[in-house]
Every structure is written in structure tokens, then in C-alpha cells.
Scaffold this motif. Structure first.
Motif, mmCIF file in Angstrom:
data_model
loop_
_atom_site.group_PDB
_atom_site.id
_atom_site.type_symbol
_atom_site.label_atom_id
_atom_site.label_comp_id
_atom_site.label_asym_id
_atom_site.label_seq_id
_atom_site.Cartn_x
_atom_site.Cartn_y
_atom_site.Cartn_z
ATOM 1 N N GLU A 193 -65.459 68.166 23.296
ATOM 2 C CA GLU A 193 -66.318 69.353 23.287
ATOM 3 C C GLU A 193 -65.589 70.559 22.678
ATOM 4 N N GLU A 194 -64.320 70.718 23.026
ATOM 5 C CA GLU A 194 -63.541 71.831 22.477
ATOM 6 C C GLU A 194 -63.314 71.663 20.978
ATOM 7 N N ALA A 195 -63.151 70.414 20.530
ATOM 8 C CA ALA A 195 -62.947 70.151 19.105
ATOM 9 C C ALA A 195 -64.207 70.464 18.300
ATOM 10 N N LEU A 196 -65.374 70.471 18.950
ATOM 11 C CA LEU A 196 -66.623 70.804 18.244
ATOM 12 C C LEU A 196 -66.678 72.263 17.816
ATOM 13 N N ASN A 197 -65.836 73.099 18.388
ATOM 14 C CA ASN A 197 -65.809 74.515 18.021
ATOM 15 C C ASN A 197 -65.218 74.742 16.633
ATOM 16 N N ASN A 198 -64.529 73.737 16.109
ATOM 17 C CA ASN A 198 -63.917 73.857 14.784
ATOM 18 C C ASN A 198 -64.775 73.079 13.779
ATOM 19 N N PRO A 199 -65.470 73.780 12.865
ATOM 20 C CA PRO A 199 -66.346 73.088 11.909
ATOM 21 C C PRO A 199 -65.602 72.162 10.941
ATOM 22 N N ASN A 200 -64.281 72.281 10.857
ATOM 23 C CA ASN A 200 -63.512 71.426 9.958
ATOM 24 C C ASN A 200 -62.973 70.170 10.651
ATOM 25 N N SER A 201 -63.213 70.030 11.959
ATOM 26 C CA SER A 201 -62.660 68.888 12.695
ATOM 27 C C SER A 201 -63.481 67.623 12.454
ATOM 28 N N GLU A 202 -62.821 66.486 12.627
ATOM 29 C CA GLU A 202 -63.496 65.195 12.504
ATOM 30 C C GLU A 202 -64.575 65.039 13.569
ATOM 31 N N LYS A 207 -67.783 66.793 12.457
ATOM 32 C CA LYS A 207 -68.474 66.021 11.418
ATOM 33 C C LYS A 207 -69.163 64.796 12.030
ATOM 34 N N LEU A 208 -68.472 64.120 12.926
ATOM 35 C CA LEU A 208 -69.054 62.964 13.607
ATOM 36 C C LEU A 208 -70.275 63.380 14.419
ATOM 37 N N PHE A 209 -70.172 64.491 15.109
ATOM 38 C CA PHE A 209 -71.268 64.981 15.934
ATOM 39 C C PHE A 209 -72.500 65.297 15.079
ATOM 40 N N LEU A 210 -72.290 65.970 13.955
ATOM 41 C CA LEU A 210 -73.418 66.288 13.063
ATOM 42 C C LEU A 210 -74.077 65.012 12.543
ATOM 43 N N GLN A 211 -73.269 64.017 12.192
ATOM 44 C CA GLN A 211 -73.802 62.755 11.689
ATOM 45 C C GLN A 211 -74.607 62.032 12.774
ATOM 46 N N LEU A 212 -74.086 62.037 13.987
ATOM 47 C CA LEU A 212 -74.803 61.389 15.094
ATOM 48 C C LEU A 212 -76.136 62.084 15.373
ATOM 49 N N ARG A 213 -76.124 63.413 15.328
ATOM 50 C CA ARG A 213 -77.372 64.162 15.571
ATOM 51 C C ARG A 213 -78.398 63.879 14.473
ATOM 52 N N ALA A 214 -77.920 63.710 13.248
ATOM 53 C CA ALA A 214 -78.837 63.420 12.134
ATOM 54 C C ALA A 214 -79.396 62.007 12.261
ATOM 55 N N ILE A 269 -74.100 64.327 27.159
ATOM 56 C CA ILE A 269 -73.620 64.447 28.531
ATOM 57 C C ILE A 269 -72.150 64.812 28.492
ATOM 58 N N ARG A 270 -71.754 65.723 29.333
ATOM 59 C CA ARG A 270 -70.345 66.123 29.456
ATOM 60 C C ARG A 270 -69.693 65.266 30.528
ATOM 61 N N LYS A 271 -68.626 64.535 30.178
ATOM 62 C CA LYS A 271 -67.907 63.684 31.131
ATOM 63 C C LYS A 271 -67.249 64.569 32.175
ATOM 64 N N THR A 272 -67.410 64.191 33.422
ATOM 65 C CA THR A 272 -66.797 64.956 34.509
ATOM 66 C C THR A 272 -65.711 64.110 35.155
#
Length: 152
Positions: A21-30, A33-40, A48-51
Motif C-alpha cells: 500500500e505504501e509503495a502505491l504512493n510512488n507512481p514510478n514503483s512496480e 504499475k501492477l495495481f493500475l494493470q490489475l484495475r484495468a 482488502i488491506r491485510k491486517t
């Protein structure tokens, strides 16, 4: 990053760790990019956030084995008498539904302060009458059975 996310295609969910989740704050992180591809690819993907897991419950009798019970009893002045009674209790327990619980109940009744340092003075524990202890256990069992019949 290893084990930072998990995709469940059956339930259509993405479970992510705090690090992911923290890595998603950086638009240049892998991860981003993976998250955007999955959403598309999966527009209805639930995120879901793992607890953290709940801590395990304490097990008060974890190391209270027959061997440890015998070691505890062996330090008292009347150790021979206590160990003889312990052997008798173990033999009687074989007829019970839960032999270990029967012996454990006797031990805790005999030594209510077993977690504390034993008193090596003249206050050696007196041996509890086995017949009285068995009778008390049977009465307890009968009461529990009566309560179960009332509830049914």
C-alpha cells in the motif's frame, strides 16, 4: 517485494500488505504499475488491506506434563507419599473420559500455588484423599450432565 499482495480470482479480491500500500504512493514503483494493470483488467476488483493476526491465546498448562508434575512434587519432604498418590491418581484417571484433565485437576487442587516457588519448610503439602477427590469429580460430572439435560 515478496508476499506483499495476493489475488483471489474466485472472490475477485486483491489483498495487500502495508508495504504494498505504501509503495502505491510512488507512481514510478512496480507496485503502482501492477495495481493500475490489475484495475484495468479487473474493474470490479475488491481491495482488502491485510491486517495482523490476533495473538495466540495463552495456554496456562502448556508445560505442565506428568513429568513436570513429578519433578515439582519430588522437592518436598514427603515426596515419596506425594508421588505414590500421584501414581494412584494416574491409574484412576484411565477410567475417565479425559485422563490428563483428571490428573491436572487433582494436581491443581493438591498444589494451588504450583506456579510459585515451593515452600521447603515444615509446610509440606498434605496428601488429598483420593476417594474424596474422585467423589467430588463425579458429583461435578453429574451436575454438568443435569445442566445439559435441562438445556436440551
Amino acid at each position: 517485494m515478496k508476499n506483499t499482495y495476493k489475488i483471489d480470482f474466485v472472490n475477485n479480491t486483491l489483498t495487500m500488505s502495508k508495504a504494498f500500500e505504501e509503495a502505491l504512493n510512488n507512481p514510478n514503483s512496480e507496485e503502482y504499475k501492477l495495481f493500475l494493470q490489475l484495475r484495468a483488467d479487473f474493474p470490479g476488483l475488491t481491495i482488502i488491506r491485510k491486517t495482523r493476526r490476533a495473538p495466540k491465546k495463552a495456554r496456562p498448562n502448556k508445560n505442565l506434563t506428568y513429568k513436570h508434575m513429578e519433578q515439582y512434587m519430588s522437592v518436598f519432604k514427603n515426596a515419596d507419599e506425594l508421588l505414590a498418590q500421584f501414581d494412584a491418581v494416574k491409574r484412576c484417571s484411565l477410567a475417565q473420559n479425559n485422563p490428563y484433565k483428571f490428573v491436572l485437576d487433582w494436581f491443581k487442587t493438591q498444589f494451588p500455588k504450583y506456579k510459585e516457588q515451593p515452600d521447603f519448610g515444615n509446610n509440606a503439602p498434605k496428601v488429598i484423599d483420593l476417594a474424596a477427590f474422585q467423589k467430588k469429580q463425579e458429583e461435578k460430572k453429574a451436575q454438568n450432565e443435569q445442566l445439559e439435560k435441562k438445556d436440551a
